[in-house]
Design a protein around this motif. Sequence first.
Motif, PDB file in Angstrom:
ATOM      1  N   LEU A 150      19.849 -47.453  86.123  1.00 26.13           N
ATOM      2  CA  LEU A 150      19.389 -46.081  86.307  1.00 26.13           C
ATOM      3  C   LEU A 150      18.958 -45.456  84.981  1.00 26.13           C
ATOM      4  O   LEU A 150      17.978 -44.709  84.929  1.00 26.13           O
ATOM      5  N   GLU A 151      19.683 -45.746  83.902  1.00 25.13           N
ATOM      6  CA  GLU A 151      19.318 -45.190  82.602  1.00 25.13           C
ATOM      7  C   GLU A 151      17.967 -45.719  82.124  1.00 25.13           C
ATOM      8  O   GLU A 151      17.171 -44.974  81.547  1.00 25.13           O
ATOM      9  N   HIS A 152      17.695 -46.987  82.363  1.00 22.34           N
ATOM     10  CA  HIS A 152      16.443 -47.583  81.903  1.00 22.34           C
ATOM     11  C   HIS A 152      15.282 -47.312  82.856  1.00 22.34           C
ATOM     12  O   HIS A 152      14.119 -47.471  82.451  1.00 22.34           O
ATOM     13  N   ASN A 153      15.594 -46.939  84.091  1.00 20.10           N
ATOM     14  CA  ASN A 153      14.542 -46.712  85.090  1.00 20.10           C
ATOM     15  C   ASN A 153      14.814 -45.416  85.844  1.00 20.10           C
ATOM     16  O   ASN A 153      14.994 -45.430  87.065  1.00 20.10           O
ATOM     17  N   PRO A 154      14.852 -44.275  85.151  1.00 22.04           N
ATOM     18  CA  PRO A 154      15.280 -43.029  85.797  1.00 22.04           C
ATOM     19  C   PRO A 154      14.368 -42.559  86.926  1.00 22.04           C
ATOM     20  O   PRO A 154      14.808 -41.816  87.799  1.00 22.04           O
ATOM     21  N   SER A 155      13.109 -42.999  86.907  1.00 19.18           N
ATOM     22  CA  SER A 155      12.170 -42.534  87.931  1.00 19.18           C
ATOM     23  C   SER A 155      12.139 -43.438  89.159  1.00 19.18           C
ATOM     24  O   SER A 155      11.498 -43.102  90.152  1.00 19.18           O
ATOM     25  N   VAL A 156      12.829 -44.568  89.113  1.00 19.27           N
ATOM     26  CA  VAL A 156      12.807 -45.488  90.252  1.00 19.27           C
ATOM     27  C   VAL A 156      13.473 -44.862  91.467  1.00 19.27           C
ATOM     28  O   VAL A 156      12.997 -44.995  92.595  1.00 19.27           O
ATOM     29  N   ASN A 157      14.585 -44.175  91.249  1.00 19.41           N
ATOM     30  CA  ASN A 157      15.261 -43.465  92.332  1.00 19.41           C
ATOM     31  C   ASN A 157      15.852 -42.182  91.745  1.00 19.41           C
ATOM     32  O   ASN A 157      17.019 -42.153  91.346  1.00 19.41           O
ATOM     33  N   PRO A 158      15.057 -41.112  91.667  1.00 22.23           N
ATOM     34  CA  PRO A 158      15.522 -39.868  91.030  1.00 22.23           C
ATOM     35  C   PRO A 158      16.799 -39.313  91.641  1.00 22.23           C
ATOM     36  O   PRO A 158      17.615 -38.723  90.933  1.00 22.23           O
ATOM     37  N   ALA A 159      16.991 -39.481  92.944  1.00 22.77           N
ATOM     38  CA  ALA A 159      18.194 -38.944  93.587  1.00 22.77           C
ATOM     39  C   ALA A 159      19.439 -39.654  93.066  1.00 22.77           C
ATOM     40  O   ALA A 159      20.455 -39.009  92.758  1.00 22.77           O
TER      41      ALA A 159
END
Length: 212
Positions: free
Chosen positions: A125-134
């Motif tokens: 999630l830290e490296h890909n914050p826009s993959v699943n914003p929720a």
Amino acid sequence: MTDEEKLQRIYAAASELFIQPGYHETQMQMIAQRAQMAVGTLYPLFSGKEALLDYVFLTTLPTTVDRPQTFPLQPVDPRELVRRTEAAYADWNHQLAGQQTTSFDQLLTALFTAFKRYGRYFLILEHNPSVNPALTALYRQQRQEIYQHVGDFLQQHQPGLNDPQRNGVIVVDLVFWWCAHKRYDSFETEMARNDDEQMLIVVREMLRRSYQ
């Protein structure tokens, strides 16, 4: 190799690659190579990379994942992902709250256990914050909850400690670093894995001497 064994190897490979080089940069071929499997083995199990990411997210949560009777696995309803994540975090927070009356060593045990489980999940999630914003927003909220729980514990058990809330952040971040960043997000990852448990023992003892 059974389907379950394949899933375990794919989960390990995908979760690490989604950290480095990242979800968008990772291709199914790369996951297959890391898992030491033919890429053609992945598609009977997963409809695509999105379904694989959702599988990684759900498998990380300490709740029973309902196994579909048929493959390939499909992407999960985003609302279901959020619901299960909220339930897992609520259970974690309940356990942490129960640590308020126990020893610092027991609190450390709870933190190390949790971050060993969630470490890769959080790094994705830290490296890909826009993959699943929720899910990213839930993670940020949960991180603050953990800081608060540990800070409250230190304030209760060490009234004379200067700025217990800040020290709570230090404790949590150190545990997270050694349980996850050092192992999965560092140029020293291979070296870190060779003596992973020994390092965690040393870090735990250092924290115990500092705060107990």
